[in-house]
Design a protein around this motif. Structure first.
Motif, short mmCIF file in Angstrom:
data_model
loop_
_atom_site.label_atom_id
_atom_site.label_comp_id
_atom_site.label_asym_id
_atom_site.label_seq_id
_atom_site.Cartn_x
_atom_site.Cartn_y
_atom_site.Cartn_z
N MET A 83 4.09 7.49 5.62
CA MET A 83 2.69 7.83 5.94
C MET A 83 2.46 7.68 7.44
O MET A 83 3.01 6.82 8.08
CB MET A 83 1.73 6.90 5.20
N ARG A 84 1.61 8.48 7.89
CA ARG A 84 1.42 8.49 9.33
C ARG A 84 -0.06 8.69 9.57
O ARG A 84 -0.69 9.58 9.00
CB ARG A 84 2.21 9.68 9.86
N SER A 85 -0.61 7.90 10.38
CA SER A 85 -2.04 8.11 10.59
C SER A 85 -2.25 9.02 11.79
O SER A 85 -1.46 9.07 12.72
CB SER A 85 -2.76 6.78 10.79
N LEU A 104 -1.33 13.03 6.73
CA LEU A 104 -0.75 14.33 7.06
C LEU A 104 0.75 14.19 7.39
O LEU A 104 1.12 13.36 8.21
CB LEU A 104 -1.49 14.92 8.26
N PRO A 105 1.59 14.97 6.76
CA PRO A 105 3.03 14.88 7.00
C PRO A 105 3.41 15.28 8.43
O PRO A 105 2.58 15.77 9.20
CB PRO A 105 3.63 15.85 6.00
N SER A 117 6.87 15.71 4.82
CA SER A 117 6.79 17.12 5.18
C SER A 117 5.93 17.88 4.17
O SER A 117 5.64 17.38 3.08
CB SER A 117 8.19 17.73 5.22
N ILE A 118 5.54 19.05 4.60
CA ILE A 118 4.92 20.00 3.68
C ILE A 118 5.99 21.02 3.37
O ILE A 118 6.42 21.76 4.25
CB ILE A 118 3.71 20.68 4.34
N THR A 169 0.08 17.17 -3.69
CA THR A 169 -0.18 16.48 -2.41
C THR A 169 -0.10 14.96 -2.57
O THR A 169 -0.53 14.23 -1.69
CB THR A 169 -1.58 16.85 -1.86
N THR A 170 0.42 14.51 -3.71
CA THR A 170 0.33 13.07 -3.97
C THR A 170 1.41 12.26 -3.25
O THR A 170 1.22 11.08 -3.02
CB THR A 170 0.45 12.77 -5.49
N GLY A 171 2.50 12.87 -2.92
CA GLY A 171 3.56 12.11 -2.27
C GLY A 171 3.54 12.29 -0.77
O GLY A 171 2.67 12.95 -0.21
#
Ligand SMILES: *[C@@H]1O[C@H](CO)[C@@H](O)[C@H](O)[C@H]1NC(C)=O
Ligand SMILES: *[C@@H]1O[C@H](CO)[C@@H](O)[C@H](O)[C@H]1NC(C)=O
Ligand SMILES: *[C@@H]1O[C@H](CO)[C@@H](O)[C@H](O)[C@H]1NC(C)=O
Ligand SMILES: *[C@@H]1O[C@H](CO)[C@@H](O)[C@H](O)[C@H]1NC(C)=O
Ligand SMILES: *[C@@H]1O[C@H](CO)[C@@H](O)[C@H](O)[C@H]1NC(C)=O
Ligand SMILES: *[C@@H]1O[C@H](CO)[C@@H](O)[C@H](O)[C@H]1NC(C)=O
Ligand SMILES: *[C@@H]1O[C@H](CO)[C@@H](O)[C@H](O)[C@H]1NC(C)=O
Ligand SMILES: *[C@@H]1O[C@H](CO)[C@@H](O)[C@H](O)[C@H]1NC(C)=O
Ligand SMILES: *[C@@H]1O[C@H](CO)[C@@H](O)[C@H](O)[C@H]1NC(C)=O
Ligand SMILES: *[C@@H]1O[C@H](CO)[C@@H](O)[C@H](O)[C@H]1NC(C)=O
Ligand SMILES: *[C@@H]1O[C@H](CO)[C@@H](O)[C@H](O)[C@H]1NC(C)=O
Ligand SMILES: *[C@@H]1O[C@H](CO)[C@@H](O)[C@H](O)[C@H]1NC(C)=O
Length: 843
Positions: free
Chosen positions: A1-3, A36-37, A86-87, A117-119
């Protein structure tokens, strides 16, 4: 996770042209984008493919919404570790290749997508490439609406056919287009040097799940098939292909006799072997350039178009000629059910009825169409009216694939100058239960193929976007295009929920904006029905000329068959089996019984099915005539609220779209009064029955121009009479003359709104000034032709009648009101009347 630190650059853009439609990717306030990936992983590196387009779109969208740029990485260039955050976008097969295992994508079908979008790895997967692209647009749509919730679901389209039709002519004009000339054609050929607009259109269409476009008018010109145009169509197809939108074309049935490069035949008989070979050759030539061409659309034996009946061949034989040529290439033949004889219907024969035509023409043909043929049926039996019952042909064709034809371009519905949000109208037909074989038979389940077990079926909408930056001519009418795609994907969707998604995407998240546009849009179709044509009488527009303003008498006494049969006592089409045209009997028994009987026919279709006295009482308790009066007043009153609701949004919508929309809504408010008075005057005159509320023909705040002191102005009797207040207007007495009309005001001292009704003709820009007590109140120009997109009129009539209002004008009793009008070109500065309105009164 990345803020992710969001720079809340949320100020309003100074001007938006509308070119981005609902794909603006505006910054979203207070976005919590911490999840957001890091990368976008495109599982297919082929440029110009839908997966590549999806990755680019994600990059563009996220950059706009989050002001943050993500890299796109391709299968050849990434390590598996790059994909951890990633997306991932691509097909299920591509995913399995990349990750060595198939993903779980429950119930995924063609064109459908799986969005998870859960992971930390967002998955956007399609069974096919198009599906992956649709998933990407859906993900972006969520984020752009400020919806960052975690979801994991599959979404599949309800029907495989989700097409749009453009009625573009090769000369660049568009039949029933109100947003400027064609983006596809000009001067007989494809606009190969301006493909940008086509790319943008393809994006808009893909984002709502549309998978094919027929680019030329159904009233087709054979020269679409010339060598040069086939190459041009190839360029169009190349432009649409990355967005999963296949291209189809409309054909002229008589093309073999048109002397094109394929040889000039003396016949177009669909059973003639030379004709069959000719079309096969044409089809092979097209597919050589466009291997994924969607197919053909054919209008035949209707409104003067050639067709198989010329040779005593059936419509199915005509359709199958093309279906057979397309079959080896996987193409689809769409045959329009809009077949009727527009020249020989005779209103004096009580049993004749254009509404009967479709079922009559298709009698005996069910099951005779090739498997790759589809019959495209307008939602109602006449022609895109403000309210129609569902076409009975949907229930008649059970061994034939069908699609519904809707109209986004507002041909009979205000031509984009009137806000009319159409999905609620379309839903009345899609949700209608035709009770075939006494069981549930919703139109939407018939066209999806489900009800009669057909292999294909679906949706087509006539859209007619043009070169105007707003696409359709008006910002607000884009909700109809958006709504069309959403309903074709899922016809059980709620029209208001669709609308609200569109509002957030198009105008942002401000609750006041949401409230105002929702209220106006949801009231707009009922209001338009109220002030144009209620009780199922049809849109009482001018069917012989522009299809725009009021002209009720144009419906009758001609062979077009959109009759009302109105006389002094009674009105409506008797379509009963017992005593009328028998149309009601074309429905399955249970529905036929409802419509056969006045007491079970809903009020809103009463005059569609029955011929009744003006004094007949409705279920509501009103008489027919009093309902006319009331509804027309109520509808126009609703439209009066639109400009004021919009004005509350000043500063909340960018200035350009605010301004352009305010202009149209103000125009609509004025034109709704033109409609109201024309229809009420007409039926008041015909029936001789007074309005119980005393409004019709009684306008105490008006000063008729013909009663003013006139210099270089003269009286002019307007036709149709009901489109002028008191029948009469004034026009300048010669070309290039400045006329003056004056009068002394006898109102009490006070503040008033002053409305001026004039006629704005095509072919000149008259200049007007209004002064009261020597003070200039306003000046304007008769330049609607530059500002509105409707089919213009060169006459004083219900199309050109326009109102301009000046608010909060101080008037002293005895002030002289003076209008000067300077004629220009063929426009003789026409004036109808002036209303001096106490605040709060509109008339
Ligand atoms: C990648 O995309 C191209 C272009 O759409 C397509 O032709 C090709 O089949 C795709 N590759 C795979 C493995 O799906
Ligand atoms: C969505 O992705 C998460 C994380 O990878 C996974 O645990 C979950 O099973 C997926 N949901 C579905 C419905 O496949
Ligand atoms: C239109 O096309 C014709 C040839 O078909 C050409 O002679 C003419 O110059 C073109 N006109 C314009 C304005 O491009
Ligand atoms: C087939 O069409 C081509 C043009 O694409 C033309 O040159 C050829 O003469 C046609 N053949 C026949 C048999 O009509
Ligand atoms: C079609 O049939 C009608 C009546 O049967 C006949 O009069 C007419 O000559 C036929 N037309 C053609 C082109 O065969
Ligand atoms: C779009 O249409 C409006 C109204 O008809 C007009 O004022 C404007 O100039 C048009 N813009 C373009 C780019 O065509
Ligand atoms: C029955 O039809 C006739 C025309 O044939 C019409 O004049 C009459 O009003 C109709 N009667 C009823 C009860 O609708
Ligand atoms: C309709 O009006 C006509 C003419 O006024 C009258 O003769 C007839 O009885 C009326 N019919 C009904 C059903 O009220
Ligand atoms: C339409 O007219 C009916 C009948 O007068 C009225 O009850 C209704 O409120 C009107 N609706 C709108 C949106 O104008
Ligand atoms: C909005 O319209 C008004 C007049 O209608 C004009 O004065 C103003 O400049 C316009 N503003 C923009 C941003 O177009
Ligand atoms: C209607 O017009 C006539 C002249 O054409 C005029 O005499 C009459 O006063 C007008 N009626 C009203 C209510 O202004
Ligand atoms: C209109 O003309 C009449 C007759 O010439 C005159 O009495 C009246 O004052 C004029 N009214 C105005 C407002 O000019």
């Amino acid at each position: 996770m990345r803020s992710l630190l969001l720079l809340a650059a949320v100020g309003l853009a100074a001007a938006e042209t509308g070119i981005d439609g609902w794909l603006r990717y505006a910054p979203v306030p207070n976005a919590n984008a911490s999840g957001l990936p890091i990368n976008i992983v495109s599982l297919n590196a082929t440029a110009n493919g839908p997966v590549h387009a999806a990755a680019s779109e994600l990059q563009k969208g996220l950059s706009g919404i989050f002001n943050h740029s993500l890299n796109v990485i391709y299968p050849t260039s990434y390590q598996l570790s790059d994909t951890a955050s990633s997306i991932v976008v691509g097909t299920v097969a591509e995913y399995a290749n990349a990750f060595g295992a198939a993903p779980k994508t429950p119930q995924l079908e063609n064109d459908g997508y799986f969005l998870n979008t859960t992971g930390s790895r967002v998955q956007i997967l399609g069974r096919n490439e198009r599906g992956a692209l649709y998933g990407a647009f859906q993900y972006l749509s969520m984020l752009a609406q400020g919806n960052f919730s975690e979801v994991a679901y599959t979404s599949n389209p309800d029907a495989p056919i989700r097409w749009v039709n453009q009625w573009d002519n090769l000369d660049g004009s568009i039949e029933r287009g109100y947003g400027g000339p064609s983006i596809f054609f000009s001067n007989g050929t494809v606009k190969i040097n301006s493909l940008d607009r086509m790319t943008q259109y393809a994006r808009l269409l893909a984002s709502i799940g549309v998978n094919a476009i027929v680019v030329n008018n159904v009233n087709a010109n054979a020269s679409i098939l010339t060598t040069q145009n086939v190459e041009g169509l190839g360029k169009i197809a190349d432009t649409f292909r990355p967005y999963g939108v296949r291209v189809g074309i409309s054909l002229n049935f008589a093309s073999p006799t048109a002397n094109l490069v394929y040889g000039n035949l003396s016949t177009f008989d669909p059973l003639d072997s030379e004709v069959i070979d000719w079309w096969q050759n044409v089809t092979d030539t097209l597919y050589a350039r466009i291997p994924d061409m969607a197919g053909y659309l054919v209008k035949a034996n209707s409104e003067g178009q050639p067709g198989p009946l010329t040779y005593n061949r059936t419509l199915a034989e005509g359709a199958n000629l093309f279906a057979n040529a397309l079959e080896p290439h996987g193409g689809i033949l769409v045959f329009r059910a809009f077949v009727y004889d527009s020249q020989h219907l005779n209103e004096s024969v009580w049993t004749q009825d254009r509404a009967n035509a479709a079922v009559e023409f298709f009698t005996g043909l069910d099951g005779k169409f090739a498997e790759n043929a589809l019959v495209q049926i307008k939602y109602g039996p006449i022609d895109f009216q403000v309210r129609e019952p569902a076409s009975p042909l949907f229930a008649y064709l059970r061994n034939t694939s069908t699609a519904i034809e809707l109209e986004v371009t507002q041909e009979y519905l205000g031509q984009q100058n009137h806000l009319v949000y159409l999905p609620p109208l379309w839903k009345t037909v899609l949700d209608f239960d035709l009770r075939a074989n006494h069981s549930k038979s919703l139109v939407r389940d018939i066209i999806s193929g489900e009800r009669f077990n057909r292999p294909m079926g679906g949706y087509a909408a006539v859209v007619n976007v043009g070169t105007n930056n707003t696409w359709l001519g008006s910002h607000l009418s884009m909700s109809n295009l958006y709504g069309y795609g959403r309903l074709a994907w899922d016809p059980t969707s709620d029209p208001q929920a669709i609308l609200q998604d569109w509002i957030r995407l198009t105008f942002g998240l401000d609750p006041a904006v949401m409230r105002a546009i929702t209220n106006m849009s949801m009231a707009s179709w009922p209001a338009y029905e109220n002030y144009t044509g209620n009780l199922g009488i049809q849109t009482l527009t001018d069917i012989l000329y522009t299809h725009y303003g009021p002209n009720p008498q144009s419906q009758d006494n001609n062979p077009w068959g959109q009759w009302t049969r109105a006389d002094h006592d009674s009105i409506g089409m008797d379509r009963t089996v017992a005593n009328g045209t028998g149309f009601a009997g074309q429905y399955p028994d249970e529905v036929a019984a409802v419509y056969e009987n006045i007491s079970t026919t809903p009020d809103n279709l009463l005059l569609w099915f029955h011929h009744v006295n003006y004094t007949t009482r409705l279920h509501s308790g009103e008489t027919v005539i009093q309902h006319f009066y009331n509804a027309h007043y109520a509808g126009a009153e609703t439209a009066q609220t639109f400009p004021t609701q919009w004005e509350a949004l000043q500063g909340k919508v960018d200035a350009q779209r605010y301004n352009e929309t305010l202009f149209r809504l103000t125009y609509q408010a004025g034109h709704s009064i033109v409609w109201r008075d024309a229809i009420n005057n007409f039926y008041h005159n015909l029936s001789g029955i007074a309005d119980a509320q005393g409004r019709v023909g009684n306008h105490p705040h008006r000063i008729e121009a013909e009663t003013m002191n006139l210099t270089n102005y003269e009286r002019y009797t307007v036709s149709p009479f009901e489109t002028a207040s008191n029948v009469t207007a004034i026009v300048t007495s010669a070309n290039a003359t400045t006329g003056t009309a004056s009068t002394r005001l006898t109102v009490q001292n006070g503040t008033y709104n002053v409305a001026v009704n004039y006629y704005d003709l095509y072919g000149g820009k008259a200049q007007y000034t209004l002064t009261i007590g020597g003070r200039q109140v306003g000046a304007w120009s008769g330049n609607n032709e530059d500002r509105l997109g409707n089919t213009p009129s060169i006459y004083l009539d219900g199309h050109s009648a326009t109102r301009i209002t000046f608010r909060n004008v101080t008037i002293r009793r005895g002030d002289v009101l003076e209008v000067t009008g300077k004629a220009d070109g063929v426009e003789p500065a026409p004036l109808d009347y002036i209303s001096i309105l106490p605040l709060g009164v509109v008339d």
